[in-house]
Write a protein that holds these residues in place. Structure first.
Motif, short mmCIF file in Angstrom:
data_model
loop_
_atom_site.label_atom_id
_atom_site.label_comp_id
_atom_site.label_asym_id
_atom_site.label_seq_id
_atom_site.Cartn_x
_atom_site.Cartn_y
_atom_site.Cartn_z
N UNK A 95 0.86 -1.36 0.10
CA UNK A 95 0.01 0.09 -0.10
C UNK A 95 0.82 1.31 0.10
N UNK A 96 0.21 2.50 -0.46
CA UNK A 96 1.18 3.68 -0.31
C UNK A 96 1.19 4.39 0.92
N UNK A 97 1.19 3.36 1.92
CA UNK A 97 1.05 4.05 3.38
C UNK A 97 1.60 3.01 4.24
N UNK A 98 2.15 3.46 5.52
CA UNK A 98 2.59 2.38 6.64
C UNK A 98 1.36 1.96 7.44
N UNK A 99 1.79 0.74 7.62
CA UNK A 99 0.57 0.07 8.58
C UNK A 99 -0.08 1.26 9.92
N UNK A 100 1.22 1.86 10.51
CA UNK A 100 0.57 2.61 11.54
C UNK A 100 -0.16 3.80 11.36
N UNK A 101 -0.18 4.16 10.10
CA UNK A 101 -0.94 5.40 9.78
C UNK A 101 -2.49 5.44 9.80
N UNK A 102 -3.07 4.38 9.54
CA UNK A 102 -4.59 4.16 9.72
C UNK A 102 -4.91 2.91 10.56
N UNK A 103 -5.22 3.31 11.81
CA UNK A 103 -5.57 2.46 12.91
C UNK A 103 -6.57 2.87 13.56
N UNK A 104 -7.01 1.91 14.47
CA UNK A 104 -8.35 2.13 15.26
C UNK A 104 -7.83 2.69 16.81
N UNK A 105 -8.66 3.70 17.05
CA UNK A 105 -8.22 4.67 18.39
C UNK A 105 -9.13 3.90 19.33
N UNK A 106 -8.33 3.54 20.67
CA UNK A 106 -9.06 2.87 21.48
C UNK A 106 -10.56 3.63 22.01
N UNK A 107 -10.28 4.92 22.06
CA UNK A 107 -11.56 5.77 22.86
C UNK A 107 -12.70 5.80 21.59
N UNK A 108 -12.31 5.22 20.42
CA UNK A 108 -13.52 5.06 19.31
C UNK A 108 -14.46 4.17 19.72
N UNK A 109 -14.07 3.10 20.63
CA UNK A 109 -15.17 2.14 20.86
C UNK A 109 -16.51 2.73 21.69
N UNK A 110 -16.28 3.43 22.64
CA UNK A 110 -17.57 3.74 23.46
C UNK A 110 -18.07 4.98 22.75
N UNK A 111 -17.31 5.74 21.78
CA UNK A 111 -17.93 6.84 21.01
C UNK A 111 -19.01 6.75 20.02
N UNK A 112 -19.59 7.83 19.60
CA UNK A 112 -20.63 7.70 18.62
C UNK A 112 -20.00 8.20 17.17
N UNK A 113 -20.34 7.44 16.12
CA UNK A 113 -19.88 8.05 14.83
C UNK A 113 -20.59 9.17 14.21
N UNK A 114 -20.14 9.92 13.38
CA UNK A 114 -20.69 11.18 13.05
C UNK A 114 -21.83 10.85 12.33
N UNK A 115 -22.32 9.80 11.73
CA UNK A 115 -23.65 9.43 11.00
C UNK A 115 -24.57 8.89 11.91
N UNK A 116 -24.23 8.56 13.14
CA UNK A 116 -25.34 7.93 13.95
C UNK A 116 -26.12 9.00 14.68
N UNK A 117 -27.37 8.68 15.01
CA UNK A 117 -28.25 9.74 15.55
C UNK A 117 -27.78 10.50 16.63
N UNK A 118 -26.88 9.87 17.49
CA UNK A 118 -26.41 10.56 18.74
C UNK A 118 -24.98 11.22 18.37
#
Length: 596
Positions: free
Chosen positions: A278-301
């Motif tokens: 790929x044209x990027x390193x593996x560590x560039x696009x990863x999951x943030x731990x705090x995203x687990x309990x957060x709400x996505x921008x397209x969720x109602x909340x």
């Protein structure tokens, strides 16, 4: 109610519910999924030809092209695995791109008669609803007895935040309707007499999924491998007897898949315009731990500002379960803990979730010094072709399956606990309900394109060179113009995956190899500064136009720093003409080599 382990160890028992009630529940479930998918895409449905998804205009355009390619495969006999309609003269390896042939070819009649824009919104809608329906079908027929539980599982698997985020243009990732059947066919290999029949069916499903999306197939295979390993360790005695049967069935499936996929995969990995990594390193696009309990921008909340800090992009919000959702996932695991199969499922989801976090733990958009296991495998072949955060899509799907199983099990709880479970389920699901995806007006086609005036200038063996030149994030008009003219307009460059600079550098790139003219015009567009061209510069520009087999150069209306770009092109090519709402330079006087 039967235990989940019984489902893994023996064929499912049909539901005891009366057939008319069962069929009515099935119908209402499928209609609810379709209605929710239409709601999520409602703004695009209002005007598919005049609007684009605002959070991902680039992929919106490229999937218009891929769907139109499917139409040409069916109606014109084009090569399904390679195209010469963009990136002239080198072309594009369609097997090495997410060309969704298993979606584009079946939708070819829609594309042919109604256009690729209608086919795109239909593909996204059916992808969401179809994925939910497929999981509902497998859950209701094989894993749970309650239609409500199956509906909850299908709802989560089809409309979780990860699916809604990818619905911003990623036809390949929302089309997961084959996955549940692959999973179930793998589990069914435990049954006596399933080696040949089950193996053949599984092999055909694998082939089908390859032509939908190979990344999802890889995730599915890894998840099943972790599940089988975990289950085997926790239930060694029962599992050992099944090993020969499983290996034989998987061998048959592999044989079928290898025979049918040998040539397409050869083209993908060794054919023209193949790439590596790929044209990027593996560590560039990863999951943030705090995203687990957060709400996505397209969720109602959801909160867009917070989600943006915790995600790779608007199309890669692969977790975002919300606080109540995360709690209910944990509650579901606790409720099902006595089931070996449920524990193995949870372990598989957890392992892939940790993998999605990359080599180092990221918290609140900050990389910590805490190492993670992915660092040990990040450079393995195939793994290095994956965007790491997408492994979290597995965790989202596993969460849906666990919620369905726990909802089914909740029917056996005391009334008070059952009531609390239902309240928790509502608090988890309602805030995650999808909002309609945002759109913006599409750039109108100039009459030069929409009225076919270009045909008087561009023959089949020559190209139309739009400026800005077609690239990822800039020059979107090139790929879109090609798609909306049924790929009759051939253009150089484009937005696709290909080698960075072959043959010396085969690293994957979203752009064609750099050339003098592309760099020059990019700087003019970016900074608005007109260069002083030398005679040598003009010759290099002409050489690039000859290489691209140019018939006309067209300045896209409304381009950034358009006056500076116009002046630069005039300096290089002489005065332009205004035809059909565009400024163009007729360069058919340039002698180009014969095609091929």
């Amino acid at each position: 109610m039967r235990a989940v382990d019984e489902v893994v160890e023996q064929p499912a028992v049909p539901s005891a519910a009366p057939a008319p009630v069962t069929r009515r529940a099935d119908l209402w479930s499928l209609l609810s999924y379709l209605a929710l998918a239409v709601l999520a895409l409602s703004r695009l449905w209002r005007d598919p030809d005049g609007r684009v998804l605002s959070l991902n205009e680039d992929d919106h355009g490229v999937f218009l092209f891929f769907l139109q390619h499917g139409e040409r495969v069916l109606f014109h006999g084009d090569n399904p695995f390679f195209t010469d309609r963009i990136n002239v003269p080198d072309g594009v390896n369609m097997m090495a791109n997410t060309s969704v042939l298993a979606v584009g070819v079946p939708l070819a009649p829609v594309t042919h008669f109604l256009g690729p824009a209608v086919a795109l919104v239909l593909a996204l809608t059916l992808g969401l609803a179809g994925t939910a329906a497929a999981w509902y079908w497998v859950l209701s027929r094989h894993l749970v007895t309650s239609r409500v539980a199956a509906w909850v599982g299908g709802l989560w698997c089809g409309f979780a935040p990860t699916m809604i985020s990818h619905a911003n243009g990623h036809v390949n990732f929302v089309s997961q309707f084959v996955v549940p059947f692959i999973v179930w066919q793998v589990l069914r290999l435990r049954e006596p007499g399933r080696v040949w029949r089950g193996g053949v069916i599984l092999g055909l499903l694998i082939v089908l999924q390859v032509f939908v999306n190979e990344e999802i197939l890889l995730f599915t295979a890894l998840t099943l491998a972790v599940f089988v390993l975990a289950y085997g360790i926790m239930a060694r005695r029962e599992s050992l007897a099944l090993v020969p049967r499983y290996l034989a069935g998987l061998g048959v499936a592999a044989g079928v898949a290898v025979v049918l996929l040998a040539y397409p995969l050869y083209v993908q990995f060794y054919g023209p315009q193949h790439y590596e990594g790929q044209p990027f390193l593996p560590e560039k696009y990863v999951t943030d731990l705090l995203s687990l309990p957060a709400f996505a921008r397209q969720s109602l909340a959801g909160n867009a500002a917070l989600a943006e800090k915790l995600s790779v992009s608007a199309t890669e919000e692969n977790t975002f379960f919300g606080p109540a959702g995360l709690v209910m996932i944990v509650v579901s695991v606790i409720m099902l803990w006595r089931s070996v199969a449920a524990r193995a499922t949870a372990i598989a989801g957890l392992v892939l979730l940790v993998v999605s976090m990359g080599p180092w733990l990221r918290v609140a958009n900050h990389q910590t010094p805490i190492p993670l296991p992915f660092g040990l495998v990040s450079h393995l072949p195939i793994i290095d072709l994956v965007s790491v955060t997408r492994f979290a899509m597995v965790a989202a799907t596993v969460a849906g399956v666990l919620l369905a199983l726990a909802t089914d099990r909740a029917g056996d709880l005391p009334e008070r606990r059952r009531r609390w479970f239902r309240v928790g389920l509502v608090l988890a699901l309602v805030p995650l309900a999808p909002k309609p995806l945002p759109v913006v007006p599409a750039d109108p086609l100039p009459a030069f394109i929409s009225q076919g005036m270009w045909r008087g200038y561009v023959s089949e063996d020559r190209t139309l060179v739009p400026v800005p030149l077609p690239e990822v994030t800039t020059g979107r008009a090139g790929v879109r113009w090609s798609a909306l003219t049924r790929l009759d307009v051939r253009t150089p460059r484009g937005y696709f995956m290909g080698p960075a600079n072959p043959p010396g550098d085969l690293t994957g790139s979203w752009n064609a190899p750099r050339r003098f003219t592309t760099d020059l015009l990019w700087r003019v567009r970016q900074y608005g500064l007109r260069p002083d061209l030398t005679t040598t510069d003009r010759r290099r520009i002409e050489a690039d136009l000859i290489y691209w087999r140019a018939a006309v150069v067209v300045l896209v209306p409304g381009s950034r720093n358009g006056d500076a770009v116009l002046a630069t092109l005039t300096d290089a090519l002489g005065p332009s003409r205004e035809v059909g709402g565009v400024r163009l330079w007729d360069v058919r006087y340039l002698a180009v080599p014969p095609p091929g």
